[in-house]
Write a protein that holds these residues in place. Structure first.
Motif, mmCIF file in Angstrom:
data_model
loop_
_atom_site.group_PDB
_atom_site.id
_atom_site.type_symbol
_atom_site.label_atom_id
_atom_site.label_comp_id
_atom_site.label_asym_id
_atom_site.label_seq_id
_atom_site.Cartn_x
_atom_site.Cartn_y
_atom_site.Cartn_z
ATOM 1 N N ASP A 74 0.833 -1.204 0.000
ATOM 2 C CA ASP A 74 0.000 0.000 0.000
ATOM 3 C C ASP A 74 0.871 1.259 0.000
ATOM 4 O OD1 ASP A 74 -2.339 -1.451 0.028
ATOM 5 O OD2 ASP A 74 -2.444 -1.521 2.213
ATOM 6 N N GLU A 308 -4.468 7.101 -3.717
ATOM 7 C CA GLU A 308 -4.252 5.877 -2.950
ATOM 8 C C GLU A 308 -3.825 4.805 -3.940
ATOM 9 O OE1 GLU A 308 -7.899 5.107 -0.933
ATOM 10 O OE2 GLU A 308 -7.483 6.540 0.680
ATOM 11 N N GLU A 310 -1.669 0.863 -4.885
ATOM 12 C CA GLU A 310 -1.123 -0.439 -4.550
ATOM 13 C C GLU A 310 -0.026 -0.757 -5.552
ATOM 14 O OE1 GLU A 310 -4.983 -2.896 -2.787
ATOM 15 O OE2 GLU A 310 -4.522 -2.996 -4.932
#
Length: 389
Positions: A74, A308, A310
């Motif tokens: 993350d 955000e 990944e």
């Protein structure tokens, strides 16, 4: 005697009719009042679905299957541009804003006029330049004369060194003042030809759009003031922060999936281009520089947007169910497992599941040991049934 027999028969008939009516009323309640079975009813703690409801609602059955899931790290960060694609516009000299035709959002080309400043000091600088130029002509002549005399031993070395020193000192002054005029976008040749101006003009050092405008006409600005900002969005990229514990998992070329939570739920793909080599002492994170895979999507974003993300570092196999078959109630996830199937109905049992990561429409099931290999699940249409229980 016949009279008593007749009365008995009448009483028995009334009793039979009453019982019959009672049964009819009970059946009506069970079947919804019209003699047909309810589409969904509780059956020994389960949920019963008629064949008609199953087929009419396009419900589907399926088994738990093994899928490949990415192992991710993350990260959070922002949309940014390289330092060479940002420009803070300021002046090399103080002055009053004379003209500024631009607004925030305007597109500019490299070399385009941005703002002009006016100040009497600019006139004095040009006059000093002319004085230094004229002085240099005389000192150069004297220096050449003394140099010729010293070669013939006619003059003293002292006079020669004095002439040389004065000439070179003035030459340095002349060259520095010429450079200052060029930095202020004043043409030294024009000044030498007698064109003196009290106005200087500032031009765009890069192409891009105006993102900040801090001046107004007539405003006094100093050399330390930020007049405006230009950002070239042709080279938008991701600037991510990854915690120290995950740094060793990162390398160039790894896939990035990110979204802009405040603006869209769409997932955009990118890839790792650079991994920082130093850890921030305050946050214990490392910088990761990422590029967009689809360059056309960059036009949708603005610099400074929060993302955000990944970063996919590996992959693993795990048993999973379609994400749509899992329903969350009060922070607990449930699925429907087939208990029994008949010619006219299906009976399902609600079971709790522990879920993991989701990818490509499938979600990892962690408590697979709670189920049998041949268990069948309602993989489509479970949401309304679980809500009804």
């Amino acid at each position: 005697m016949k009279k008593y027999i007749f009365k008995f028969i009448i009483s028995l008939s009334v009793l039979i009719v009453a019982v019959s009516c009672g049964n009819s009323e009970g059946n009506s309640k069970e079947t919804g009042g019209n003699g047909a079975k309810s589409d969904s009813t509780a059956n020994n703690g389960g949920t019963q679905v008629s064949l008609a409801q199953f087929e009419g609602s396009d419900m589907e059955l399926g088994k738990m299957q093994e899928n490949t899931f990415p192992v991710t790290v993350d990260a959070t960060g922002m949309i940014d541009v390289p330092p060479e694609n940002k420009a803070i516009i300021s002046s090399f000299a103080d002055g009053y804003v004379k003209e500024t035709p631009l607004l925030i959002g305007d597109q500019v080309k490299k070399g385009q006029f941005l703002v002009s400043l006016e100040n009497p000091d600019y006139v004095q600088m040009q006059q000093d330049y002319l004085d230094a130029m004229e002085q240099m002509k005389y000192l150069k002549s004297e220096y050449d004369r003394q140099k010729a005399l010293i070669e013939e031993n006619i003059t003293s070395e002292k006079n020669y060194l004095k002439a040389e020193s004065e000439y070179k000192r003035n030459l340095s002054k002349y060259q520095s003042m010429r450079k200052k005029l060029q930095m202020l976008n004043l043409n030294p040749k024009a000044v030498e030809n007698g064109t003196i101006s009290s106005v200087i003009r500032i031009y765009a050092p890069i192409a891009g759009s105006i993102t900040e405008m801090n001046i107004n006409k007539g405003m006094y600005v100093s050399a330390a003031d930020e007049l405006m900002r230009i950002i070239d969005t042709d080279h938008l990229h991701l600037e991510l922060n990854v915690f120290e514990k995950d740094v060793m998992k990162l390398k160039k070329g790894q896939e990035i999936r990110f979204s802009i939570p405040e603006a869209s739920t769409d997932t955009i793909e990118g890839e790792v281009h650079l991994v920082g080599t130093s850890i921030s002492e305050e946050k214990r994170t490392v910088k990761v520089h990422g590029h967009f895979k689809d360059e056309d999507k960059k036009t949708r974003f603005a610099t400074g947007m929060f993302v955000e993300a990944e970063i996919i570092t590996d992959q693993k196999n795990a048993k999973a169910l379609p994400t749509q078959s899992i329903v969350s109630l009060d922070d607990t996830d449930y699925v429907l497992v087939l208990q029994k199937k008949t010619d006219s109905s299906y009976v399902f049992k609600r079971r709790e599941v522990m879920t993991g990561n989701a990818f490509n429409g499938f979600t990892i099931i962690k408590n697979t040991s709670d189920f049998k290999n041949n268990d069948q699940f309602l993989t489509k249409g479970a949401f309304p049934l679980i809500k009804e229980e």
